[in-house]
Design an enzyme around this catalytic site. Structure first.
Site, PDB file in Angstrom:
ATOM      1  N   LEU A 117       0.808  -1.215   0.000  1.00  0.00           N
ATOM      2  CA  LEU A 117       0.000   0.000   0.000  1.00  0.00           C
ATOM      3  C   LEU A 117       0.844   1.269   0.000  1.00  0.00           C
ATOM      4  O   LEU A 117       0.476   2.276  -0.584  1.00  0.00           O
ATOM      5  CB  LEU A 117      -0.946  -0.005   1.206  1.00  0.00           C
ATOM      6  CG  LEU A 117      -2.121  -0.967   1.066  1.00  0.00           C
ATOM      7  CD1 LEU A 117      -2.868  -1.088   2.377  1.00  0.00           C
ATOM      8  CD2 LEU A 117      -3.059  -0.512  -0.032  1.00  0.00           C
ATOM      9  N   CYS A 118       1.997   1.198   0.664  1.00  0.00           N
ATOM     10  CA  CYS A 118       2.825   2.405   0.724  1.00  0.00           C
ATOM     11  C   CYS A 118       3.326   2.781  -0.669  1.00  0.00           C
ATOM     12  O   CYS A 118       3.460   3.950  -0.998  1.00  0.00           O
ATOM     13  CB  CYS A 118       3.974   2.225   1.703  1.00  0.00           C
ATOM     14  SG  CYS A 118       4.915   0.748   1.417  1.00  0.00           S
ATOM     15  N   THR A 119       3.571   1.773  -1.491  1.00  0.00           N
ATOM     16  CA  THR A 119       3.973   2.052  -2.872  1.00  0.00           C
ATOM     17  C   THR A 119       2.856   2.803  -3.590  1.00  0.00           C
ATOM     18  O   THR A 119       3.092   3.783  -4.286  1.00  0.00           O
ATOM     19  CB  THR A 119       4.263   0.741  -3.623  1.00  0.00           C
ATOM     20  OG1 THR A 119       5.251   0.028  -2.913  1.00  0.00           O
ATOM     21  CG2 THR A 119       4.724   1.010  -5.034  1.00  0.00           C
TER      22      THR A 119
END
Ligand SMILES: [Zn+2]
Lengths: 344, 518
Positions: A105-107
């Protein structure tokens, strides 16, 4: 440590590539809780780089670094035991891992790189921001259109090409969430195998367990076979050189080598840095070696093993990798003796 | 980053989980690890039943107790730990031995959605099974024993609408197109001269059109034989106007969807013909919908087919064609749903129920998944123990893939007989190993011959191994067993995915675990 006395846990907050090879060599077993093919490939190459072969091409017991690997996707998972030199390494069976479809998700939130990232951003993050609470229905063309348009906006913002309606469909419908029970099952299998290797209390998994809980429950053990020509866990790629060949020439050869395609390689010999591409301090310290002959740098032995770490390009895909190379010098006595002269 | 997680949870039947009340019997490592996954998954409430106190031995295999818990109620300590993991869970504990509760207050269990019974011996398994079956409470058994263990579901009937199988043929109706789909196909000129337009015609359109063309020259039939199918594919290839027409390549690859039989699959037919589909006022929502589907819809609007699923796979196409095609499938699915809704309402009225007592959402989900309906039924544990399917048992005993798992299964039953006779498990006390081995062997052989099998089939190695386990509960094994058990619990509560049938026997030696259908 609080819950279980006598256990010593040391956390290291860094990229796995940031650790020197010696760091990994200090452990008896490496258990992998990794989330990508690239990361598995890297650690696998590291563990296999410790492996040495005797003159009969049999792995030397004391250089074997076992690995226990596991991974999950939704209701599916796998656990495996890798005994380098004896059972197939990750690279021997790389075909088991088709291209991945899920993204951290951080990507998505911070560093999108591909069209699929933009789509998943629109689908997983933007949709809830705007429609808060309303479930997304992948079969509703209007909703899919909405995600597609948001993905296009995002792609434009980041200058990423390639968002199409059809790709949006493909990406959105393939999301595989992590499930607590699958993680528990696979991690338990990995822990059990690790314990069995350490304690020798029972025979170990040989060598690949697949698990599927979608329809009922299926587990299967497959005994994969080692690829005897594997570049990573095999005895190493043999490279014959003139004694006059400089380190710089050698590094250039690695890039052109048909089996290796290793660019920007850093080279070590018996734990000694011959040339390091990074960090800058080390690069500067080792730069002068580039003009020296490898023969001299390796202590004028007729043959020996060096490790090269760099970027290998396969099918337009770049991965960082470590390769074991058996270097033999032409016209030097004892050239047939493939003893690595290592282990000192 | 919280939103996506909530989203996934909602997909997963979060509401059902939040409403569920689960009772855990015994909170050793197996029980604790099972319930932990449910607590993390957002289960509504849990009740932990265990009468034991935390001892030094528990510190070595149970993450949910620590040194400060020594001497305290294990149920209380585990409960406190679980509460810490998720404060939204209503966590209760009862300091009592489950074995006692089973004997003294069977009615206690009827308040729960589901009971997880861990580490029970055979006699108590049979009792709790009867109690739960009578009270219509779902039951999951889990047991870890050295490097082996088992998981078994026991529910009278578990119908699944959202079975979500991995591989299932798309519901495209290529060989049975309805009028709107035919009209849509006719609206597209597949011989269009513009090459860009030509290679962006969706394969659904190509296949429906070519099937029609084929039928016209083959007295109304579709390709049947291997030769005909091959000829059909060649016909498709001949219409490609270039090498790189992905839509035509997809059409060739997808032509098997055209050749698939029309109408209702055998599996589904079995459910539609089930005696439960003859509904009355006691029928569950599931069977009312099945009745509406098979007695009414299939015979009328469906013309031999169940409601259309309404989704289509991705395929090479212009966005416009694709979106329009999606709309054709969506509106047919919507029409089928409305028809089904009417049938459901009138059937509900017939059996004296509120016609709107089955929600639109539920009917919609039923329609979308009509082809994938599954019903799982489980025999009582007592039946399985007293009269297992003998031919299966014989088969397992002689099949190399199964022999170790079935050996463990038999020996797990034998150790319970051992415990009943000698008040301890074999190998539990060091000095008596040899004697225990021969006693266990005798018990296992007599158990097998009671069932009508040849007892000599169990290997000495396996019997020794079971004695070596000494009834220990290893944490890693407990986590594995607990993971499986919790996953089945989630399937049973959310009514999504297909739970396992049979008894799962874990083999921690070489991981050749098996599901035994006895
Ligand atoms: Zn390999």
């Amino acid at each position: 440590m609080e819950r279980v006395t006598g256990v010593n846990i040391v956390p290291h907050f860094c990229r796995i590539e940031d650790k020197p090879l010696d760091f990994y060599n200090d452990f008896n077993i490496i258990a992998l809780g990794l989330d990508s093919v690239e990361a598995r490939s890297y650690i696998n190459a590291v563990a296999c780089s410790f492996l040495e072969y005797d003159e009969n091409d049999n792995p030397k017991e004391e250089t074997i670094k076992p690995m226990v690997d596991g991974g999950t996707e939704g209701f599916k998972g796998h656990a495996r035991v890798i005994i380098p030199g004896k059972t197939p390494c990750f690279e021997c069976t790389i075909w088991l891992f088709p291209p991945q479809v899920k993204f951290p998700l951080c990507t998505l939130a911070e560093t999108p790189r591909t069209a699929a990232h933009c789509i998943e951003y629109a689908h997983l993050i933007k949709w809830d921001e705007v429609h808060g609470g309303k479930a997304f229905d992948p079969d509703d063309p209007d909703q899919m259109q909405w995600v597609y348009k948001e993905a296009v906006k995002r792609a434009e913002l980041f200058g990423i090409p390639g968002v199409t309606y059809s790709l949006t469909q493909g990406v959105v419908k393939n999301i595989i969430p992590a499930i607590a029970s699958t993680n528990a099952i696979i991690s338990a299998a990995c822990a059990l195998e690790t314990l069995k290797i350490v304690s020798g209390c029972s025979k170990t998994l040989s060598n690949y367990l697949t698990y599927n809980g979608v329809e009922g429950l299926h587990t299967k053990v497959t005994e994969f076979v080692k690829d005897k020509d594997c570049l990573v866990c095999g005895p190493g790629v043999l490279i014959e050189l003139d004694t006059s060949c400089t380190l710089q020439k050698f590094i250039e050869q690695l890039e052109e080598h048909p089996k290796l395609h290793l660019s920007k390689a850093s080279v070590t010999h018996e734990g000694k840095n011959l040339y390091m591409q990074a960090p800058p301090v080390l690069e500067e310290m080792t730069r002068s070696n580039l003009l020296l002959s490898l023969f001299e740098l390796m202590g004028k032995v007729p043959s020996g093993t060096v490790h090269a770490t760099g970027t290998s390009t396969k099918n337009d895909k770049k991965t960082s990798g470590s390769r074991k190379l058996r270097v033999a010098f032409k016209g030097v006595n004892g050239m047939t003796d493939m003893d690595t002269a290592g282990g000192a | 980053m919280a939103e996506p997680k909530i989203k996934y949870d909602r997909h997963f039947g979060q509401a059902a989980l939040e409403k569920a009340s689960v009772c855990l019997l015994n909170c050793g490592p197996t029980g604790s690890e099972t319930i932990k996954n449910l607590v993390l998954g957002g289960i509504g409430s849990i009740t932990v039943v265990d009468g034991s106190k935390v001892e030094v031995g528990d510190l070595g295999n149970n993450f949910m107790v620590d040194e400060t818990s020594l001497g305290e109620s294990k149920a209380k300590c585990v409960c406190a730990f679980l509460q810490e993991l998720n404060d939204a869970v209503k966590a209760k504990f009862i300091e009592e031995f489950p074995e006692k509760l089973i004997e003294s207050s069977p009615s206690f269990f009827s308040q729960f959605t589901l009971v997880i019974a861990t580490q029970l011996v055979e006699e108590k398994m049979i009792k709790i099974d009867k109690i739960c079956r009578e009270a219509n409470v779902k039951l999951v058994f889990a047991r870890s024993y050295g490097l082996t263990g088992l998981v078994r579901v026991s529910v009278k009937e578990h119908p699944v609408i959202e079975s979500k199988p991995d591989h299932f043929l798309d519901d495209l109706r290529l060989n049975n197109p309805w009028p709107e789909l035919k009209r849509f196909v006719e609206s597209i000129d597949i011989n269009v001269s513009d090459p860009v337009a030509h290679k962006h015609i969706p394969y659904v359109v190509i296949l429906v059109k070519m099937a029609e063309e084929w039928a016209q020259s083959h007295s109304g039939t579709l390709p049947l034989t291997r030769e005909e199918k091959k000829a059909f594919k060649d016909l498709l290839r001949s219409r490609m106007s270039g090498f790189d027409e992905d839509n035509y390549k997809e059409a060739v690859d997808a032509s098997f969807k055209l050749f698939a039989p029309r109408g209702i699959s055998l599996n589904l037919m079995r459910i539609l013909n089930d005696t439960c589909a003859e509904i009355d006022s006691n029928s569950t929502d599931f069977w009312v919908m099945v009745a509406a589907c098979c007695n009414e819809f299939v015979a009328q609007e469906g013309a031999g087919e169940v409601p259309l699923e309404g989704s289509i796979p991705d395929m090479t196409s212009s966005t416009e064609h694709y979106v329009n095609l999606q709309k054709v499938y969506q509106s047919k699915a919507e029409a089928d749903f409305l028809a089904m809704e009417k049938h459901v309402q009138s059937l509900l009225k017939n059996i004296g129920r509120d016609p709107s007592s089955i929600s639109k959402m539920t009917i919609k989900s039923f329609c979308k998944n009509a082809r994938k309906l599954t019903v799982c039924r489980y025999q009582m544990i007592e039946e399985e123990f007293n009269s297992p399917n003998l031919s299966e048992l014989q088969k397992y005993l002689t099949d190399e893939e199964y022999s170790m798992a079935v050996g463990f299964y038999i020996l797990l039953r034998a150790v319970d007989r051992f415990a009943a006779n000698y008040n301890c498990f074999p190998g539990q006390f060091d000095g008596e190993m040899d004697e225990d081995i021969s006693r266990l062997k005798t018990l296992a052989v007599s158990l097998l011959s009671d069932l009508g099998c040849n007892g000599s089939i169990l290997t000495e190695d396996l019997i020794n191994e079971i004695c070596r386990f000494g009834a220990s509960e290893l944490h890693a094994v407990a986590t594995f067993i607990g993971g499986i058990a919790s996953q089945e619990v989630i399937k049973l509560i959310t009514k999504q995915f297909i739970p396992m049938t049979g008894t799962f026997v874990f083999n921690g030696i070489d991981h050749k675990s098996q599901l035994l259908l006895l």
